[in-house]
Scaffold this motif. Sequence first.
Motif, PDB file in Angstrom:
ATOM      1  N   ALA A 132      43.932 140.713 127.777  1.00 34.27           N
ATOM      2  CA  ALA A 132      45.125 141.364 127.229  1.00 34.27           C
ATOM      3  C   ALA A 132      45.608 142.470 128.166  1.00 34.27           C
ATOM      4  O   ALA A 132      46.822 142.619 128.390  1.00 34.27           O
ATOM      5  N   ALA A 133      44.680 143.229 128.735  1.00 38.11           N
ATOM      6  CA  ALA A 133      45.058 144.280 129.683  1.00 38.11           C
ATOM      7  C   ALA A 133      45.715 143.676 130.921  1.00 38.11           C
ATOM      8  O   ALA A 133      46.702 144.213 131.442  1.00 38.11           O
ATOM      9  N   PHE A 134      45.187 142.543 131.390  1.00 40.05           N
ATOM     10  CA  PHE A 134      45.792 141.899 132.556  1.00 40.05           C
ATOM     11  C   PHE A 134      47.200 141.396 132.252  1.00 40.05           C
ATOM     12  O   PHE A 134      48.102 141.539 133.075  1.00 40.05           O
ATOM     13  N   VAL A 135      47.404 140.810 131.077  1.00 30.34           N
ATOM     14  CA  VAL A 135      48.737 140.311 130.711  1.00 30.34           C
ATOM     15  C   VAL A 135      49.733 141.448 130.667  1.00 30.34           C
ATOM     16  O   VAL A 135      50.849 141.337 131.184  1.00 30.34           O
ATOM     17  N   VAL A 136      49.340 142.575 130.088  1.00 31.65           N
ATOM     18  CA  VAL A 136      50.234 143.743 130.044  1.00 31.65           C
ATOM     19  C   VAL A 136      50.518 144.238 131.456  1.00 31.65           C
ATOM     20  O   VAL A 136      51.664 144.527 131.812  1.00 31.65           O
ATOM     21  N   TYR A 137      49.482 144.331 132.289  1.00 38.34           N
ATOM     22  CA  TYR A 137      49.656 144.762 133.681  1.00 38.34           C
ATOM     23  C   TYR A 137      50.575 143.805 134.437  1.00 38.34           C
ATOM     24  O   TYR A 137      51.437 144.223 135.200  1.00 38.34           O
ATOM     25  N   ASP A 138      50.401 142.520 134.194  1.00 37.41           N
ATOM     26  CA  ASP A 138      51.221 141.513 134.862  1.00 37.41           C
ATOM     27  C   ASP A 138      52.684 141.615 134.426  1.00 37.41           C
ATOM     28  O   ASP A 138      53.595 141.422 135.232  1.00 37.41           O
ATOM     29  N   LEU A 139      52.916 141.914 133.164  1.00 41.71           N
ATOM     30  CA  LEU A 139      54.286 142.074 132.666  1.00 41.71           C
ATOM     31  C   LEU A 139      54.952 143.323 133.233  1.00 41.71           C
ATOM     32  O   LEU A 139      56.131 143.307 133.586  1.00 41.71           O
ATOM     33  N   VAL A 140      54.192 144.404 133.312  1.00 44.63           N
ATOM     34  CA  VAL A 140      54.764 145.686 133.733  1.00 44.63           C
ATOM     35  C   VAL A 140      54.938 145.756 135.247  1.00 44.63           C
ATOM     36  O   VAL A 140      55.983 146.155 135.742  1.00 44.63           O
ATOM     37  N   ARG A 141      53.920 145.359 136.005  1.00 41.70           N
ATOM     38  CA  ARG A 141      53.936 145.548 137.458  1.00 41.70           C
ATOM     39  C   ARG A 141      54.307 144.313 138.269  1.00 41.70           C
ATOM     40  O   ARG A 141      54.716 144.446 139.417  1.00 41.70           O
ATOM     41  N   GLU A 142      54.103 143.129 137.737  1.00 41.87           N
ATOM     42  CA  GLU A 142      54.288 141.883 138.483  1.00 41.87           C
ATOM     43  C   GLU A 142      53.586 141.961 139.846  1.00 41.87           C
ATOM     44  O   GLU A 142      54.216 141.925 140.900  1.00 41.87           O
ATOM     45  N   PRO A 143      52.253 142.067 139.834  1.00 39.48           N
ATOM     46  CA  PRO A 143      51.526 142.266 141.088  1.00 39.48           C
ATOM     47  C   PRO A 143      51.570 141.043 141.995  1.00 39.48           C
ATOM     48  O   PRO A 143      51.623 139.908 141.532  1.00 39.48           O
ATOM     49  N   ALA A 144      51.540 141.318 143.273  1.00 43.74           N
ATOM     50  CA  ALA A 144      51.453 140.248 144.266  1.00 43.74           C
ATOM     51  C   ALA A 144      50.028 139.687 144.234  1.00 43.74           C
ATOM     52  O   ALA A 144      49.091 140.372 143.820  1.00 43.74           O
ATOM     53  N   GLN A 194      43.804 140.394 144.388  1.00 42.40           N
ATOM     54  CA  GLN A 194      42.576 140.185 145.150  1.00 42.40           C
ATOM     55  C   GLN A 194      41.933 141.512 145.543  1.00 42.40           C
ATOM     56  O   GLN A 194      40.705 141.648 145.501  1.00 42.40           O
ATOM     57  N   VAL A 195      42.741 142.500 145.887  1.00 37.78           N
ATOM     58  CA  VAL A 195      42.199 143.811 146.241  1.00 37.78           C
ATOM     59  C   VAL A 195      41.548 144.470 145.025  1.00 37.78           C
ATOM     60  O   VAL A 195      40.443 145.016 145.115  1.00 37.78           O
ATOM     61  N   ILE A 196      42.196 144.394 143.872  1.00 40.54           N
ATOM     62  CA  ILE A 196      41.617 144.949 142.652  1.00 40.54           C
ATOM     63  C   ILE A 196      40.313 144.227 142.316  1.00 40.54           C
ATOM     64  O   ILE A 196      39.328 144.857 141.920  1.00 40.54           O
ATOM     65  N   ALA A 197      40.297 142.908 142.500  1.00 37.85           N
ATOM     66  CA  ALA A 197      39.084 142.134 142.228  1.00 37.85           C
ATOM     67  C   ALA A 197      37.937 142.569 143.125  1.00 37.85           C
ATOM     68  O   ALA A 197      36.801 142.747 142.659  1.00 37.85           O
ATOM     69  N   ILE A 198      38.215 142.760 144.395  1.00 36.70           N
ATOM     70  CA  ILE A 198      37.169 143.187 145.334  1.00 36.70           C
ATOM     71  C   ILE A 198      36.666 144.580 144.972  1.00 36.70           C
ATOM     72  O   ILE A 198      35.460 144.856 145.053  1.00 36.70           O
ATOM     73  N   ALA A 230      35.239 140.512 135.138  1.00 37.34           N
ATOM     74  CA  ALA A 230      36.657 140.854 135.301  1.00 37.34           C
ATOM     75  C   ALA A 230      37.078 140.695 136.756  1.00 37.34           C
ATOM     76  O   ALA A 230      38.172 140.188 137.051  1.00 37.34           O
ATOM     77  N   GLY A 231      36.223 141.105 137.680  1.00 41.54           N
ATOM     78  CA  GLY A 231      36.540 140.954 139.098  1.00 41.54           C
ATOM     79  C   GLY A 231      36.658 139.497 139.506  1.00 41.54           C
ATOM     80  O   GLY A 231      37.568 139.114 140.243  1.00 41.54           O
ATOM     81  N   LEU A 232      35.752 138.675 139.006  1.00 48.04           N
ATOM     82  CA  LEU A 232      35.803 137.246 139.318  1.00 48.04           C
ATOM     83  C   LEU A 232      37.060 136.600 138.743  1.00 48.04           C
ATOM     84  O   LEU A 232      37.720 135.799 139.414  1.00 48.04           O
ATOM     85  N   ALA A 233      37.420 136.963 137.521  1.00 50.26           N
ATOM     86  CA  ALA A 233      38.623 136.401 136.902  1.00 50.26           C
ATOM     87  C   ALA A 233      39.878 136.800 137.679  1.00 50.26           C
ATOM     88  O   ALA A 233      40.750 135.962 137.940  1.00 50.26           O
ATOM     89  N   LEU A 234      39.975 138.065 138.073  1.00 44.64           N
ATOM     90  CA  LEU A 234      41.143 138.502 138.848  1.00 44.64           C
ATOM     91  C   LEU A 234      41.176 137.834 140.216  1.00 44.64           C
ATOM     92  O   LEU A 234      42.254 137.504 140.719  1.00 44.64           O
ATOM     93  N   LEU A 235      40.019 137.642 140.818  1.00 42.79           N
ATOM     94  CA  LEU A 235      39.965 136.968 142.114  1.00 42.79           C
ATOM     95  C   LEU A 235      40.468 135.532 142.009  1.00 42.79           C
ATOM     96  O   LEU A 235      41.265 135.077 142.846  1.00 42.79           O
ATOM     97  N   VAL A 236      40.054 134.830 140.972  1.00 39.96           N
ATOM     98  CA  VAL A 236      40.493 133.444 140.778  1.00 39.96           C
ATOM     99  C   VAL A 236      42.009 133.399 140.553  1.00 39.96           C
ATOM    100  O   VAL A 236      42.716 132.587 141.160  1.00 39.96           O
ATOM    101  N   VAL A 237      42.525 134.275 139.702  1.00 36.50           N
ATOM    102  CA  VAL A 237      43.971 134.293 139.439  1.00 36.50           C
ATOM    103  C   VAL A 237      44.737 134.639 140.710  1.00 36.50           C
ATOM    104  O   VAL A 237      45.752 134.014 141.029  1.00 36.50           O
ATOM    105  N   GLY A 238      44.256 135.625 141.477  1.00 32.63           N
ATOM    106  CA  GLY A 238      44.927 136.004 142.716  1.00 32.63           C
ATOM    107  C   GLY A 238      44.953 134.884 143.739  1.00 32.63           C
ATOM    108  O   GLY A 238      45.973 134.628 144.376  1.00 32.63           O
TER     109      GLY A 238
END
Length: 120
Positions: free
Chosen positions: A29-41, A46-50, A88-96
């Motif tokens: 849920a936090a990632f979805v909100v972050y994705d809506l607000v910031r639209e990260p590249a 990948q940097v956040i995941a690392i 959480a890091g692994l999930a963000l890495l996969v999505v990135g």
Amino acid sequence: MKGRPILEWALLVAALWLVGGAVGLVVAAAFVVYDLVREPAPRDLQVIAILLLGLVPLVVLARGLPAAAAIGTDFVQGNLVAHHLAGAGLALLVVGVLREVRAEAPDAEPDREAGPVSPR
């Protein structure tokens, strides 16, 4: 604001909820909100995941290392913060990575306006 597919978010939330339980649901849920607000590249994800994965050994060291014979499932259950950071890091890495691959993929249809290419 360019919209992300709702199906992508729903799959991510469902997968993290299934794998991570309540914490996975909160992270998704936090990632979805972050994705809506910031639209990260993809590179930002990948940097956040690392960074999250880099925090895992620090959290383990902060709690103290057990004897070699004590390392097992009890050790992981005693370090749930490190466990959830790694998840959480692994999930963000996969999505990135998936978003970066999707952005770099060539179009499915060839350019029809260019005409035939003559061999040299």
